[in-house]
Design a protein around this motif. Sequence first.
Motif, short mmCIF file in Angstrom:
data_model
loop_
_atom_site.label_atom_id
_atom_site.label_comp_id
_atom_site.label_asym_id
_atom_site.label_seq_id
_atom_site.Cartn_x
_atom_site.Cartn_y
_atom_site.Cartn_z
N THR A 31 38.40 -0.07 -23.16
CA THR A 31 38.03 0.92 -24.16
C THR A 31 38.60 0.58 -25.53
O THR A 31 37.92 0.71 -26.56
N ALA A 32 39.84 0.10 -25.56
CA ALA A 32 40.46 -0.26 -26.84
C ALA A 32 39.73 -1.43 -27.49
O ALA A 32 39.43 -1.40 -28.69
N TYR A 33 39.42 -2.45 -26.71
CA TYR A 33 38.69 -3.60 -27.26
C TYR A 33 37.29 -3.18 -27.71
O TYR A 33 36.79 -3.67 -28.73
N ALA A 34 36.63 -2.32 -26.93
CA ALA A 34 35.29 -1.88 -27.30
C ALA A 34 35.30 -1.17 -28.65
O ALA A 34 34.42 -1.40 -29.50
N TRP A 35 36.30 -0.31 -28.89
CA TRP A 35 36.39 0.40 -30.16
C TRP A 35 36.69 -0.57 -31.30
O TRP A 35 36.23 -0.36 -32.43
N ILE A 36 37.47 -1.59 -31.03
CA ILE A 36 37.77 -2.59 -32.08
C ILE A 36 36.48 -3.29 -32.52
O ILE A 36 36.22 -3.45 -33.72
N PHE A 37 35.66 -3.67 -31.55
CA PHE A 37 34.42 -4.36 -31.88
C PHE A 37 33.45 -3.41 -32.59
O PHE A 37 32.77 -3.81 -33.54
N THR A 76 34.39 -3.05 -36.25
CA THR A 76 33.97 -4.17 -37.10
C THR A 76 32.49 -4.12 -37.42
O THR A 76 32.06 -4.69 -38.44
N MET A 77 31.70 -3.48 -36.56
CA MET A 77 30.28 -3.36 -36.83
C MET A 77 30.00 -2.31 -37.90
O MET A 77 29.06 -2.43 -38.68
N LEU A 78 30.84 -1.28 -37.96
CA LEU A 78 30.64 -0.19 -38.91
C LEU A 78 31.31 -0.44 -40.25
O LEU A 78 30.82 0.02 -41.29
N PHE A 79 32.42 -1.15 -40.25
CA PHE A 79 33.19 -1.37 -41.49
C PHE A 79 33.48 -2.85 -41.64
O PHE A 79 33.80 -3.55 -40.66
N GLY A 80 33.40 -3.34 -42.88
CA GLY A 80 33.69 -4.72 -43.18
C GLY A 80 34.73 -4.86 -44.26
O GLY A 80 35.01 -3.90 -45.01
N VAL A 124 30.40 -13.67 -33.82
CA VAL A 124 30.32 -12.63 -32.78
C VAL A 124 29.43 -11.50 -33.29
O VAL A 124 29.90 -10.57 -33.95
N PRO A 125 28.12 -11.55 -33.00
CA PRO A 125 27.23 -10.46 -33.42
C PRO A 125 27.40 -9.25 -32.51
O PRO A 125 27.02 -9.27 -31.34
N ILE A 126 27.99 -8.19 -33.04
CA ILE A 126 28.35 -7.04 -32.21
C ILE A 126 27.12 -6.36 -31.62
O ILE A 126 27.14 -5.89 -30.48
N PHE A 127 26.04 -6.28 -32.39
CA PHE A 127 24.83 -5.66 -31.86
C PHE A 127 24.33 -6.39 -30.63
O PHE A 127 23.94 -5.78 -29.62
#
Length: 295
Positions: free
Chosen positions: A110-116, A119-123, A151-154
């Motif tokens: 869960t922690a790693y998922a939120w980190i990724f 990065t998709m929402l904020f740069g 690493v394309p998050i989408f």
Amino acid sequence: MHHTSSAYRWFLRFNYVILTVIALLCLFPIVNILAISFSSSAAVNAGSVTLWPVDFTLSSYRYMLENNQFIHSFGTSLLRVVLGVSVNLLFTILVAYPLSKEAATFRSRTAYAWIFVFTMLFGGGLIPGYLVVKEMGLLDSVWALVLPGAVPIFNVLLMLNFFRGLPKELEEAAWMDGAGHLRTLWSVYLPVSLPSIATVTLFSLVGHWNAWFDGMIYMRSPEHYPLATYLQSILQQVSVQNENVTFEQAALLNEISDRTTQASQIFLSILPILAIYPFLQRYFVHGLVVGSVKG
């Protein structure tokens, strides 16, 4: 036997008509560009070219193929696509596989998922990104176009959801046979994930081929521009030069114009995507989730 109502049949016909009209509207700009590229400069300047070439000629393609900058940019884009798609696909699979596990198996999932997702929402912004690429010594190299988006998050989210939809029995059977995570990923997950892999591959391929802004930022000299960046630059300036040309080149320049040369370059730039897409499109019929696993 399955029977359909009259209203449902009319609904299908209406959908076919609407989708056909939309498809024709999407094809019209491509056909128009192709017609312009094969037409004479006089016909194009007169505005008489729509869907069919007028005064058919190959002069624009001859001029374009003699343009070393176009050929070099085309090669740079091919190299970028090969490296970029390979790197994107590798990291997408390696990130999506562990994140698809349950929290009981991967406690920090869960922690790693939120980190990724963060990065998709904020740069970090344009300037910090440029400084990072500069300090890593990647300016004016193809890796400056590949590594910042490695690493394309989408795509990771698409692959993650696909892995989650696979039957748990496949993984359990692999573990009972003594397979580890890498062996399970390679021998079990990937063979049944071809629709998802084809989808993220196509997304990465189109993204790298059409990207132009990063090439303009990270490439110091126009000789290292990828094709999309080069096309963006010539669309904003005159692409046909009349200085220091031979007699044969001068005769060729009389048969073409800026619009015809730009049309030929634009059409050749989209030709690789048009050639590759039909081979990957059949995987979309099965969808992103259904895949090749039944039952």
